[in-house]
Design an enzyme around this catalytic site. Structure first.
Site, PDB file in Angstrom:
ATOM      1  N   ARG A  58       0.814  -1.220   0.000  1.00 53.11           N
ATOM      2  CA  ARG A  58       0.000   0.000   0.000  1.00 53.11           C
ATOM      3  C   ARG A  58       0.844   1.265   0.000  1.00 53.11           C
ATOM      4  NH1 ARG A  58      -5.240  -1.317   3.918  1.00 53.11           N
ATOM      5  NH2 ARG A  58      -5.893  -3.217   2.825  1.00 53.11           N
ATOM      6  N   ASP A 161     -15.281   8.418  10.616  1.00 53.03           N
ATOM      7  CA  ASP A 161     -14.240   7.458  10.242  1.00 53.03           C
ATOM      8  C   ASP A 161     -12.916   8.198  10.195  1.00 53.03           C
ATOM      9  OD1 ASP A 161     -14.428   4.434   8.956  1.00 53.03           O
ATOM     10  OD2 ASP A 161     -12.604   5.501   8.376  1.00 53.03           O
TER      11      ASP A 161
END
Length: 290
Positions: A58, A161
């Site tokens: 990632r 979030d």
């Protein structure tokens, strides 16, 4: 010749560390340890050792984006660039969700809570979807409350979030039509419209459903901005990213954020630990604040 090449490769792997396969960018155990500690300090999230390859994959994309060649240079960047720090956290945050996930929690709202709020003449109901990801949980809550409470009770949903990218998806409220298979038919008709023409494989949340939801970025380790006590908190499949000590800290804060008698929902693989004494266990990972 083949034996020499094999020996040479083994020496190279041992020199690069722990026998891991060669990579586009050098990525050492020290780099990984720094990233684990940095994520823990910044977000409270604990990255397991088995995430080594995931972290590399990632973050390698971020190195390419910035034309960097070493993780050392990238780690210096995230310490000096606030925007890249956000991108770093986004890259390492796992987001998995669906509409009406763990449906028994929504059934409990429909069967127990909504009738109580109506008969007891609740004027306001406040719900928090913590770790809302791309919004499916928040919209699932909204369509149930909208259908059952109508305009008789003022309800508001705060959905938060850590990942800013998933919040943008949540605010947009557009999903692949395949997601509809998880939505009970009565709620599907109430809250969603299917696209037409070239967008027939998409569905959109109805505008009136969005009106009662506020999506916000929130690091759970920071101060919480909520002005009101909550009637219900969805804290499902969030604790799994934290160590036991931080889990208990967060549960203590969640308890303080709930009004007396308020309901806390957690994930099926999670537990309350020592904080269980402050709640009545209602079964199926639902808890009422004592």
């Amino acid at each position: 010749m083949g034996g020499v090449l094999t020996l040479s490769l083994l020496k190279s792997l041992n020199k690069s560390g722990s026998g891991r396969a060669p990579r586009e960018f050098p990525f050492s155990e020290a780099d990984f340890d720094f990233i684990k500690q940095y994520m823990l300090e910044q977000t409270g999230i604990c990255l397991a050792d088995r995430k080594f390859s995931m972290v590399y994959g990632r973050l390698a994309r971020r190195l390419r984006r910035h034309d960097l060649y070493t993780f050392s240079d990238y780690l210096k960047l995230i310490e000096s660039d606030e925007q890249e720090k956000v991108a770093f956290v986004n890259a390492l945050t796992t987001n998995k969700t669906q509409f009406f996930r763990e449906k028994h929690h929504f059934d409990y709202i429909a069967r127990e809570l909504a009738p109580q709020w109506l008969t007891r003449c609740h004027q306001h109901v406040r719900v928090w979807s913590a770790g809302c990801s791309t919004g499916e949980e928040a919209y699932s809550i909204a369509v149930v409350l909208s259908s059952l409470l109508g305009d008789k009770v003022d309800f508001k949903i705060t959905a938060t979030d850590l990942d800013t990218q998933v919040l943008e998806t949540a605010k947009e409220g557009i999903y692949d039509i395949d997601a509809a298979r998880n939505i009970p038919i009565q709620w599907l008709k109430k809250g969603f419209n299917r696209g037409t023409g070239s967008k027939s494989e998409l569905m959109r949340v109805k505008p009136e459903l969005k009106e009662n939801i506020t999506f916000e970025q929130l690091n759970l380790m920071s101060e919480w901005p909520h002005k009101h006590k909550m009637d219900v908190i969805f804290f499902r499949n969030v604790m799994i990213y934290f160590n036991r000590s931080i889990q208990q800290q967060l549960l203590k804060r969640l308890c303080g954020q709930l009004r007396p008698g308020g309901i806390l929902f957690i994930g099926h693989s999670e537990s309350m630990g020592e904080m269980a004494e402050h709640f009545e266990n209602l079964g199926q990972t639902a808890y009422r604040k004592r």
